[in-house]
Structure formats: C-alpha cells, structure tokens
Scaffold this motif. Structure first.
Motif, PDB file in Angstrom:
ATOM      1  N   CYS A   1      -0.848  -0.656   6.421  1.00 35.62           N
ATOM      2  CA  CYS A   1      -0.187   0.904   6.897  1.00 35.62           C
ATOM      3  C   CYS A   1       0.870   1.281   6.126  1.00 35.62           C
TER       4      CYS A   1
ATOM      5  N   CYS B   1      -4.491  -1.870   8.651  1.00 38.07           N
ATOM      6  CA  CYS B   1      -3.732  -2.828   8.770  1.00 38.07           C
ATOM      7  C   CYS B   1      -3.860  -4.106   8.534  1.00 38.07           C
TER       8      CYS B   1
ATOM      9  N   HIS C   1      -1.814  -6.107   8.155  1.00 39.10           N
ATOM     10  CA  HIS C   1      -0.455  -6.680   8.333  1.00 39.10           C
ATOM     11  C   HIS C   1      -0.645  -8.060  10.335  1.00 39.10           C
TER      12      HIS C   1
ATOM     13  N   HIS D   1       3.631  -1.651   6.471  1.00 41.69           N
ATOM     14  CA  HIS D   1       3.657  -2.827   6.077  1.00 41.69           C
ATOM     15  C   HIS D   1       3.166  -2.128   4.507  1.00 41.69           C
TER      16      HIS D   1
ATOM     17  N   CYS E   1      -0.998  -6.000  13.761  1.00 44.06           N
ATOM     18  CA  CYS E   1      -0.996  -4.926  13.481  1.00 44.06           C
ATOM     19  C   CYS E   1      -1.932  -3.740  13.271  1.00 44.06           C
TER      20      CYS E   1
HETATM   21 ZN   LIG Z   1       1.025  -2.265   9.581  1.00 42.20          ZN
END
Ligand SMILES: [Zn+2]
Length: 56
Positions: free
Chosen positions: A44, A20, A22, A47, A25
């Motif tokens: 993921c 991910c 993010h 996100h 993350c």
């Molecule tokens: Zn994520």
C-alpha cells in the motif's frame, strides 16, 4: 472429510487485485514492485518500499 473454513487467500475480483504484503496490513496494494523477473510484491502507499527513482 475436511471443513476448509480456514483462512484462504482468494482473489476476489481478478488478477489486478492485490493487497499490501506488509505483515498485518490489510490495505490495498496499489503499488507493485518487481525486481527483474521476480514476482511483483504489492504494497500500500504507506508500506511501499523506497523505490529507487530512475535517473532518466
Ligand atoms: Zn500496507
């Protein structure tokens, strides 16, 4: 001399491994989103961006 023990993002298992994107993350990025020819972004489940569903 250089001890490169810093943080290195190295793919561990091949081209199909994504995490991910993010910030902060570390989860698995199962969802790849690419706009046009842009490089796919992976997120993921939590996100993943709101994907515009195609009106088939
Ligand atoms: Zn994520």
């Amino acid at each position: 001399m250089s001890d490169e023990t810093g943080e290195v993002k190295a793919p561990a298992a091949g081209p199909y491994v994504h995490y991910c994107e993010h910030p902060g993350c570390k989860k698995w990025g199962s969802f790849g989103f690419a706009v046009g020819r842009a490089t796919p972004n992976w997120f993921c489940y939590e996100h993943r961006p709101e994907w515009k569903k195609r009106n088939a």
